[in-house]
Design a protein around this motif. Structure first.
Motif, short mmCIF file in Angstrom:
data_model
loop_
_atom_site.label_atom_id
_atom_site.label_comp_id
_atom_site.label_asym_id
_atom_site.label_seq_id
_atom_site.Cartn_x
_atom_site.Cartn_y
_atom_site.Cartn_z
N GLU A 157 56.14 39.60 20.44
CA GLU A 157 56.24 41.05 20.62
C GLU A 157 55.77 41.46 22.02
O GLU A 157 56.42 42.25 22.70
CB GLU A 157 55.38 41.74 19.56
CG GLU A 157 55.35 43.24 19.60
CD GLU A 157 54.48 43.79 18.46
OE1 GLU A 157 55.04 44.36 17.52
OE2 GLU A 157 53.24 43.60 18.52
N ASP A 159 62.03 41.63 13.12
CA ASP A 159 61.11 40.54 12.81
C ASP A 159 59.97 41.00 11.90
O ASP A 159 59.39 40.22 11.16
CB ASP A 159 60.53 39.95 14.10
CG ASP A 159 61.53 39.05 14.81
OD1 ASP A 159 62.51 38.61 14.17
OD2 ASP A 159 61.34 38.79 16.02
N PHE A 218 52.82 44.05 15.47
CA PHE A 218 52.18 42.80 15.06
C PHE A 218 50.73 42.76 15.51
O PHE A 218 49.87 42.23 14.83
CB PHE A 218 52.95 41.59 15.58
CG PHE A 218 54.17 41.30 14.75
CD1 PHE A 218 54.04 40.93 13.42
CD2 PHE A 218 55.45 41.42 15.28
CE1 PHE A 218 55.16 40.67 12.63
CE2 PHE A 218 56.57 41.16 14.51
CZ PHE A 218 56.43 40.79 13.18
N PHE A 274 58.99 39.31 8.51
CA PHE A 274 57.59 38.94 8.26
C PHE A 274 57.16 39.42 6.88
O PHE A 274 56.50 38.70 6.13
CB PHE A 274 56.69 39.53 9.36
CG PHE A 274 55.22 39.31 9.15
CD1 PHE A 274 54.65 38.06 9.38
CD2 PHE A 274 54.40 40.35 8.72
CE1 PHE A 274 53.28 37.85 9.19
CE2 PHE A 274 53.04 40.15 8.53
CZ PHE A 274 52.48 38.90 8.76
N LEU A 288 53.99 35.97 16.15
CA LEU A 288 54.94 37.08 16.30
C LEU A 288 54.39 38.17 17.22
O LEU A 288 55.15 38.85 17.91
CB LEU A 288 55.32 37.64 14.94
CG LEU A 288 56.16 36.67 14.08
CD1 LEU A 288 56.29 37.16 12.64
CD2 LEU A 288 57.54 36.45 14.69
N VAL A 293 62.84 35.20 10.70
CA VAL A 293 61.51 34.86 10.21
C VAL A 293 61.60 34.69 8.69
O VAL A 293 61.98 35.61 7.97
CB VAL A 293 60.48 35.96 10.56
CG1 VAL A 293 59.09 35.59 10.06
CG2 VAL A 293 60.46 36.21 12.07
N HIS A 304 62.63 37.01 17.56
CA HIS A 304 62.90 35.74 16.91
C HIS A 304 64.24 35.84 16.17
O HIS A 304 65.19 35.18 16.52
CB HIS A 304 61.75 35.36 15.97
CG HIS A 304 61.91 34.03 15.32
ND1 HIS A 304 62.63 33.86 14.16
CD2 HIS A 304 61.49 32.79 15.68
CE1 HIS A 304 62.62 32.56 13.83
NE2 HIS A 304 61.94 31.89 14.74
#
Ligand code: ATP
Ligand code: MG
Length: 295
Positions: free
Chosen positions: A136, A206, A269, A210, A132, A145, A142
């Motif tokens: 990023e 995302d 991320f 996550f 990810l 997730v 995405h």
């Protein structure tokens, strides 16, 4: 911007399941061997693949399906599934993807008899965060997730196997063309701002997904808000509720940071990967053995 695969090059086999408006099959792809081509003749190699088949339907949906395919064609990362290309077969559009041996992470975790240890879970979290973080950096979103969309290439439970090896699957049809009901049904994976307006979809969404996936990992593939009806799900976000806090303190903290109702307050991320590295350094007991690479 994606490779076109001819319908004669693929063979459809076993039905594996259903996705959002898609059917998934195992299959084989015949690829021309390049070495042979240089040598002046051609032979074919057969590769095991997954066929994600979208039936004929709305034009918006097909276009969105192609958008996902073109996003997947722009990425090349060891923890992201490889898209071979797209095939148009009569009225159907098909994404042809790498087959990942052990299937989705949620089902795998639920099948285990003996508990998956903290180092194992940390490695999965770190591999997902690295995938990810790569997206990023490329400013790619995405959009879905979740543990179901993480595939396991190696379980790494044996002593000399070097831990798990995951591949993030494609997100399927983007939420921007799904119905409100389909979006609400994705609570608690879909970010709260996206339920309000799907055009809010961004990298920040995302991070929320996550966080929810970390929850699934901590709880061994359990389904969050499992028996909740659509109205209860909607209510969950409206009242800014949080999922139960997992026992694994370090991952729980990371999860909470990611599941902030304010998208601007969710960490990068890049920072998450660094945090996981630091946690491993501080706790030698969760530090995995060096991992051999998967081909
Ligand atoms: P969604 O948009 O809901 O993610 P999808 O089309 O991606 O839709 P999934 O539910 O993720 O569908 O996948 C359906 C099933 O197909 C999975 O449970 C898994 O068993 C199988 N599957 C999907 N991709 C792969 C893959 N690359 N390798 C092996 N099995 C796969
Ligand atoms: Mg999927």
């Amino acid at each position: 911007s994606f490779h076109r695969i001819l319908k004669e090059e693929i063979e459809q086999e076993e039905h594996l399941g259903r996705g959002t408006r898609t059917n998934i099959y195992s299959g084989t792809l015949r690829v021309k061997s390049e070495e042979d081509e240089d040598a002046g003749y051609s032979s074919f190699q057969e590769v095991k693949v997954v066929l994600k088949v979208l039936g004929s339907g709305h034009r918006d949906i097909s276009l969105a399906f192609f958008e996902t395919a073109s996003m997947m064609r722009q990425v090349s990362h060891k923890h992201i599934v490889l898209l071979y290309g797209v095939c148009v077969r009569h009225q159907e559009n098909i994404m042809v993807e790498e087959f990942v041996q052990l299937g989705p992470l949620d089902l795998f975790m639920r099948r285990q008899q003996s508990p998956l240890g903290t180092p194992w879970k940390f490695q999965v979290a770190k591999q997902l965060a690295s995938a990810l973080s790569y997206l990023e950096d490329k400013k790619l979103v995405h959009g879905f997730v979740c543990a179901k969309n993480i595939l396991l290439a190696r379980d790494g439970r044996g002593t000399n196997e070097g831990g798990p090896f995951i591949k993030l699957s494609d997100p399927g049809i983007p939420i921007t063309v799904l119905t409100r009901e389909e979006c609400v049904d994705r609570i608690p994976w879909i970010a709260p701002e996206c339920v309000k307006s799907t055009s809010s979809l961004s990298v920040a969404a995302d991070k929320w997904g996550f966080g929810t996936t970390l929850w699934e990992i901590c709880y061994d593939g359990e389904v969050p808000l499992k028996d909740k009806k659509l109205t209860e799900r909607e209510r969950f976000y409206e009242t800014e509720c949080q999922l139960a806090t997992p026992d694994c303190k370090e991952l729980a903290e990371l999860m909470t940071h990611c599941m902030n109702y304010d998208p601007k307050k969710r960490p990068f991320f890049r920072a998450i990967v660094r945090d996981i590295d630091m946690l491993e350094e501080k706790n030698p007991s969760i530090k995995p053995q060096p991992t051999p690479e998967v081909d």
